[in-house]
Design an enzyme around this catalytic site. Structure first.
Site, PDB file in Angstrom:
ATOM      1  N   ARG A  99     -26.070  -9.129 -24.088  1.00 14.88           N
ATOM      2  CA  ARG A  99     -27.202 -10.078 -24.092  1.00 14.88           C
ATOM      3  C   ARG A  99     -26.727 -11.504 -23.829  1.00 14.88           C
ATOM      4  O   ARG A  99     -27.501 -12.340 -23.422  1.00 14.88           O
ATOM      5  CB  ARG A  99     -27.935 -10.017 -25.420  1.00 14.88           C
ATOM      6  CG  ARG A  99     -27.156 -10.488 -26.591  1.00 14.88           C
ATOM      7  CD  ARG A  99     -27.953 -10.472 -27.877  1.00 14.88           C
ATOM      8  NE  ARG A  99     -28.257  -9.107 -28.335  1.00 14.88           N
ATOM      9  CZ  ARG A  99     -28.804  -8.842 -29.525  1.00 14.88           C
ATOM     10  NH1 ARG A  99     -29.111  -9.824 -30.346  1.00 14.88           N
ATOM     11  NH2 ARG A  99     -29.069  -7.598 -29.892  1.00 14.88           N
ATOM     12  N   GLU A 156     -13.017 -11.732 -42.337  1.00 16.51           N
ATOM     13  CA  GLU A 156     -13.958 -12.834 -42.128  1.00 16.51           C
ATOM     14  C   GLU A 156     -15.184 -12.555 -42.977  1.00 16.51           C
ATOM     15  O   GLU A 156     -15.917 -11.584 -42.731  1.00 16.51           O
ATOM     16  CB  GLU A 156     -14.338 -12.989 -40.658  1.00 16.51           C
ATOM     17  CG  GLU A 156     -15.361 -14.134 -40.465  1.00 16.51           C
ATOM     18  CD  GLU A 156     -15.499 -14.608 -39.046  1.00 16.51           C
ATOM     19  OE1 GLU A 156     -14.477 -14.688 -38.330  1.00 16.51           O
ATOM     20  OE2 GLU A 156     -16.641 -14.877 -38.624  1.00 16.51           O
ATOM     21  N   ARG A 162     -21.022  -8.143 -26.674  1.00 10.53           N
ATOM     22  CA  ARG A 162     -21.915  -7.142 -27.257  1.00 10.53           C
ATOM     23  C   ARG A 162     -22.094  -5.969 -26.297  1.00 10.53           C
ATOM     24  O   ARG A 162     -22.008  -6.123 -25.083  1.00 10.53           O
ATOM     25  CB  ARG A 162     -23.288  -7.763 -27.548  1.00 10.53           C
ATOM     26  CG  ARG A 162     -23.341  -8.553 -28.840  1.00 10.53           C
ATOM     27  CD  ARG A 162     -24.726  -9.144 -29.043  1.00 10.53           C
ATOM     28  NE  ARG A 162     -24.908  -9.611 -30.428  1.00 10.53           N
ATOM     29  CZ  ARG A 162     -25.426  -8.866 -31.393  1.00 10.53           C
ATOM     30  NH1 ARG A 162     -25.787  -7.603 -31.148  1.00 10.53           N
ATOM     31  NH2 ARG A 162     -25.580  -9.357 -32.613  1.00 10.53           N
ATOM     32  N   THR A 165     -26.188 -10.844 -35.801  1.00 11.81           N
ATOM     33  CA  THR A 165     -25.435  -9.978 -36.715  1.00 11.81           C
ATOM     34  C   THR A 165     -26.082 -10.022 -38.089  1.00 11.81           C
ATOM     35  O   THR A 165     -26.313 -11.111 -38.630  1.00 11.81           O
ATOM     36  CB  THR A 165     -23.989 -10.462 -36.792  1.00 11.81           C
ATOM     37  OG1 THR A 165     -23.467 -10.474 -35.463  1.00 11.81           O
ATOM     38  CG2 THR A 165     -23.145  -9.549 -37.665  1.00 11.81           C
ATOM     39  N   GLU A 173     -14.755 -10.870 -30.433  1.00 12.23           N
ATOM     40  CA  GLU A 173     -15.596 -10.111 -31.367  1.00 12.23           C
ATOM     41  C   GLU A 173     -16.174  -8.898 -30.654  1.00 12.23           C
ATOM     42  O   GLU A 173     -16.610  -8.997 -29.494  1.00 12.23           O
ATOM     43  CB  GLU A 173     -16.742 -10.974 -31.880  1.00 12.23           C
ATOM     44  CG  GLU A 173     -16.301 -12.101 -32.765  1.00 12.23           C
ATOM     45  CD  GLU A 173     -17.478 -12.785 -33.410  1.00 12.23           C
ATOM     46  OE1 GLU A 173     -18.624 -12.461 -33.079  1.00 12.23           O
ATOM     47  OE2 GLU A 173     -17.244 -13.670 -34.239  1.00 12.23           O
ATOM     48  N   HIS A 188     -23.676 -18.600 -27.513  1.00 11.08           N
ATOM     49  CA  HIS A 188     -25.049 -19.042 -27.220  1.00 11.08           C
ATOM     50  C   HIS A 188     -25.141 -20.050 -26.077  1.00 11.08           C
ATOM     51  O   HIS A 188     -26.248 -20.371 -25.635  1.00 11.08           O
ATOM     52  CB  HIS A 188     -25.731 -19.507 -28.504  1.00 11.08           C
ATOM     53  CG  HIS A 188     -25.821 -18.359 -29.466  1.00 11.08           C
ATOM     54  ND1 HIS A 188     -26.462 -17.188 -29.138  1.00 11.08           N
ATOM     55  CD2 HIS A 188     -25.272 -18.166 -30.680  1.00 11.08           C
ATOM     56  CE1 HIS A 188     -26.349 -16.334 -30.142  1.00 11.08           C
ATOM     57  NE2 HIS A 188     -25.606 -16.887 -31.075  1.00 11.08           N
ATOM     58  N   HIS A 193     -18.280 -12.976 -28.420  1.00  9.80           N
ATOM     59  CA  HIS A 193     -18.724 -11.650 -28.862  1.00  9.80           C
ATOM     60  C   HIS A 193     -19.233 -10.884 -27.649  1.00  9.80           C
ATOM     61  O   HIS A 193     -20.305 -11.194 -27.128  1.00  9.80           O
ATOM     62  CB  HIS A 193     -19.839 -11.844 -29.888  1.00  9.80           C
ATOM     63  CG  HIS A 193     -20.332 -10.575 -30.505  1.00  9.80           C
ATOM     64  ND1 HIS A 193     -21.313 -10.575 -31.463  1.00  9.80           N
ATOM     65  CD2 HIS A 193     -20.008  -9.277 -30.304  1.00  9.80           C
ATOM     66  CE1 HIS A 193     -21.557  -9.329 -31.839  1.00  9.80           C
ATOM     67  NE2 HIS A 193     -20.770  -8.524 -31.153  1.00  9.80           N
ATOM     68  N   HIS A 196     -20.771 -17.279 -39.771  1.00 13.10           N
ATOM     69  CA  HIS A 196     -22.172 -16.883 -39.524  1.00 13.10           C
ATOM     70  C   HIS A 196     -23.143 -17.816 -40.258  1.00 13.10           C
ATOM     71  O   HIS A 196     -23.185 -17.858 -41.486  1.00 13.10           O
ATOM     72  CB  HIS A 196     -22.489 -15.442 -39.893  1.00 13.10           C
ATOM     73  CG  HIS A 196     -23.778 -14.992 -39.257  1.00 13.10           C
ATOM     74  ND1 HIS A 196     -23.837 -14.380 -38.019  1.00 13.10           N
ATOM     75  CD2 HIS A 196     -25.056 -15.128 -39.660  1.00 13.10           C
ATOM     76  CE1 HIS A 196     -25.114 -14.148 -37.707  1.00 13.10           C
ATOM     77  NE2 HIS A 196     -25.877 -14.582 -38.681  1.00 13.10           N
ATOM     78  N   ASN A 250     -17.576 -20.524 -31.575  1.00  9.64           N
ATOM     79  CA  ASN A 250     -18.173 -19.361 -30.922  1.00  9.64           C
ATOM     80  C   ASN A 250     -19.087 -19.844 -29.796  1.00  9.64           C
ATOM     81  O   ASN A 250     -20.055 -20.577 -30.053  1.00  9.64           O
ATOM     82  CB  ASN A 250     -18.978 -18.555 -31.957  1.00  9.64           C
ATOM     83  CG  ASN A 250     -19.531 -17.263 -31.377  1.00  9.64           C
ATOM     84  OD1 ASN A 250     -20.082 -17.277 -30.278  1.00  9.64           O
ATOM     85  ND2 ASN A 250     -19.386 -16.168 -32.096  1.00  9.64           N
TER      86      ASN A 250
HETATM   87  C1  LIG Z   1     -20.374 -12.013 -36.396  1.00  8.57           C
HETATM   88  C2  LIG Z   1     -21.095 -13.292 -36.231  1.00  8.57           C
HETATM   89  O1  LIG Z   1     -21.741 -13.806 -37.082  1.00  8.57           O
HETATM   90  C3  LIG Z   1     -21.066 -13.954 -34.939  1.00  8.57           C
HETATM   91  O2  LIG Z   1     -19.791 -14.111 -34.518  1.00  8.57           O
HETATM   92  C4  LIG Z   1     -21.863 -13.145 -33.989  1.00  8.57           C
HETATM   93  O3  LIG Z   1     -21.200 -13.137 -32.764  1.00  8.57           O
HETATM   94  C5  LIG Z   1     -23.184 -13.814 -33.926  1.00  8.57           C
HETATM   95  O4  LIG Z   1     -23.551 -13.748 -32.602  1.00  8.57           O
HETATM   96  P1  LIG Z   1     -24.983 -13.136 -32.280  1.00  8.57           P
HETATM   97  O5  LIG Z   1     -25.880 -14.356 -32.261  1.00  8.57           O
HETATM   98  O6  LIG Z   1     -24.808 -12.446 -30.981  1.00  8.57           O
HETATM   99  O7  LIG Z   1     -25.283 -12.195 -33.421  1.00  8.57           O
HETATM  100  N1  LIG Z   2     -18.223 -14.795 -36.692  1.00  8.46           N
HETATM  101  C1  LIG Z   2     -19.172 -15.887 -36.859  1.00  8.46           C
HETATM  102  C2  LIG Z   2     -19.237 -16.678 -35.594  1.00  8.46           C
HETATM  103  O1  LIG Z   2     -18.419 -16.515 -34.703  1.00  8.46           O
HETATM  104  C3  LIG Z   2     -20.304 -17.690 -35.421  1.00  8.46           C
HETATM  105  O2  LIG Z   2     -21.501 -17.270 -35.992  1.00  8.46           O
HETATM  106  P1  LIG Z   2     -22.713 -18.324 -35.822  1.00  8.46           P
HETATM  107  O3  LIG Z   2     -22.182 -19.686 -36.232  1.00  8.46           O
HETATM  108  O4  LIG Z   2     -23.122 -18.304 -34.377  1.00  8.46           O
HETATM  109  O5  LIG Z   2     -23.806 -17.825 -36.746  1.00  8.46           O
END
Ligand SMILES: CC(=O)[C@@H](O)[C@H](O)COP(=O)(O)O
Ligand SMILES: NCC(=O)COP(=O)(O)O
Length: 277
Positions: A83, A185, A79, A135, A104, A44, A77, A224, A41
């Site tokens: 953000r 998931e 959003r 999340t 996402e 960030h 993601h 997550h 992911n």
């Molecule tokens: C669903 C999840 O846990 C993540 O994929 C989510 O995208 C976390 O990203 P945020 O830090 O924007 O909540």
């Molecule tokens: N769906 C969870 C994800 O994509 C990554 O979550 P995180 O490792 O950033 O907490």
């Protein structure tokens, strides 16, 4: 060749007759035994960029480096509050990522429309609120079936594989299966935040929820809050096919670079499934 979960995951296609297929559950089991898929992911990376509303670091470049490090998929993601990931990121990622794309989003009309136009490999529906830092929980599929079903149908009608981000609750898994999704998931946040004493309990919750998915023949994913020190027990759960990990990999990437941060996580996951471990 009849398409099956293994074929699906490589081609992104969906095996329409999976429900009646006697081969799929077997092949899905074989694949889950052999390898864990790592979805990286990149949200960030965009968080750092948005801190100055500037052009760097670029999540698109990070995605390429993640692929070089061994990512099986790239997760992002979009959003509603934008953000971190921006619409521009989606447009370029869909042209540049060569592994699976996992988009996402909330069950919201605007991002669903963007996803249906972008046509990623996967659409992962997640709950969202403006006030949350990250999340906070899974979708309540049991009590919000109609809205989620409509969002799932929109994605499926666009040829997108669908997954729901849910708490590790057998009832939520069964409600997801009833909607005809391709994967669930499991939210590993409570596991990640657990104390040494309660982590075993959280792992057992993940395993019992995963059992429902396994028996239904849908793919079992998790994510997550997973990181280099807590990922192995989750990766070792029976039939766990895919882990989506972002914050910890990006945090490590700030120190060692994206390619190496992903490669380190890849090595950990490969050890979990190698015959020698
Ligand atoms: C669903 C999840 O846990 C993540 O994929 C989510 O995208 C976390 O990203 P945020 O830090 O924007 O909540
Ligand atoms: N769906 C969870 C994800 O994509 C990554 O979550 P995180 O490792 O950033 O907490």
């Amino acid at each position: 060749m009849a398409e099956c979960p293994i074929w699906d995951s490589f081609t992104g296609s969906v095996h329409a007759e999976r429900k009646r297929c006697i081969v799929c559950p077997f092949l899905s089991n074989v694949k889950a035994i052999l390898m864990i898929e790592l979805g990286v992911n990149i949200d960030h990376i965009a968080t750092v960029r948005q801190a100055r509303r500037t052009y760097e670091p670029d999540p698109v470049i990070a995605a390429g480096l993640a692929e070089q490090g061994g990512a099986d998929g790239i997760t992002f993601h979009l959003r509603e509050d934008r953000r971190h990931i921006q619409d521009r990121d989606i447009e370029i990622l869909m042209k540049t990522v060569t592994v699976k794309t996992n988009f996402e989003m909330a069950c919201a009309d605007d991002v669903l429309s963007i996803a249906c136009n972008a046509k990623p490999s996967w659409g992962l529906l997640v709950p969202e609120s403006r006030q949350e830092i990250t999340t906070e929980g899974g979708l309540d599929v049991v009590n919000d079936r109609g809205r989620i079903r409509d969002a799932v149908k929109r994605l499926q009608d666009s040829g997108i594989l669908t997954s729901l981000f849910i708490d590790p609750d057998p009832a939520q898994v069964q409600a997801s299966v009833d909607l005809g999704v391709d994967a669930v998931e499991l939210h590993t946040g409570p596991y990640a935040l657990a104390t040494h004493q309660t982590q075993t309990t959280e792992l057992a919750r993940l395993d019992s929820a995963g059992q429902v998915a396994r028996e239904a023949g849908i793919r079992l994913h998790a994510g997550h809050g997973l990181h280099y020190a807590n990922v192995r027990p989750v990766a070792a759960l029976a039939n766990m096919i895919e882990l989506n990990i972002g914050h910890s990999i990006v945090s490590r990437a700030l120190m060692v670079g994206m390619r190496e941060a992903v490669a380190e996580m890849r090595r950990i996951l490969d050890l979990v499934r190698s015959p020698v471990s």
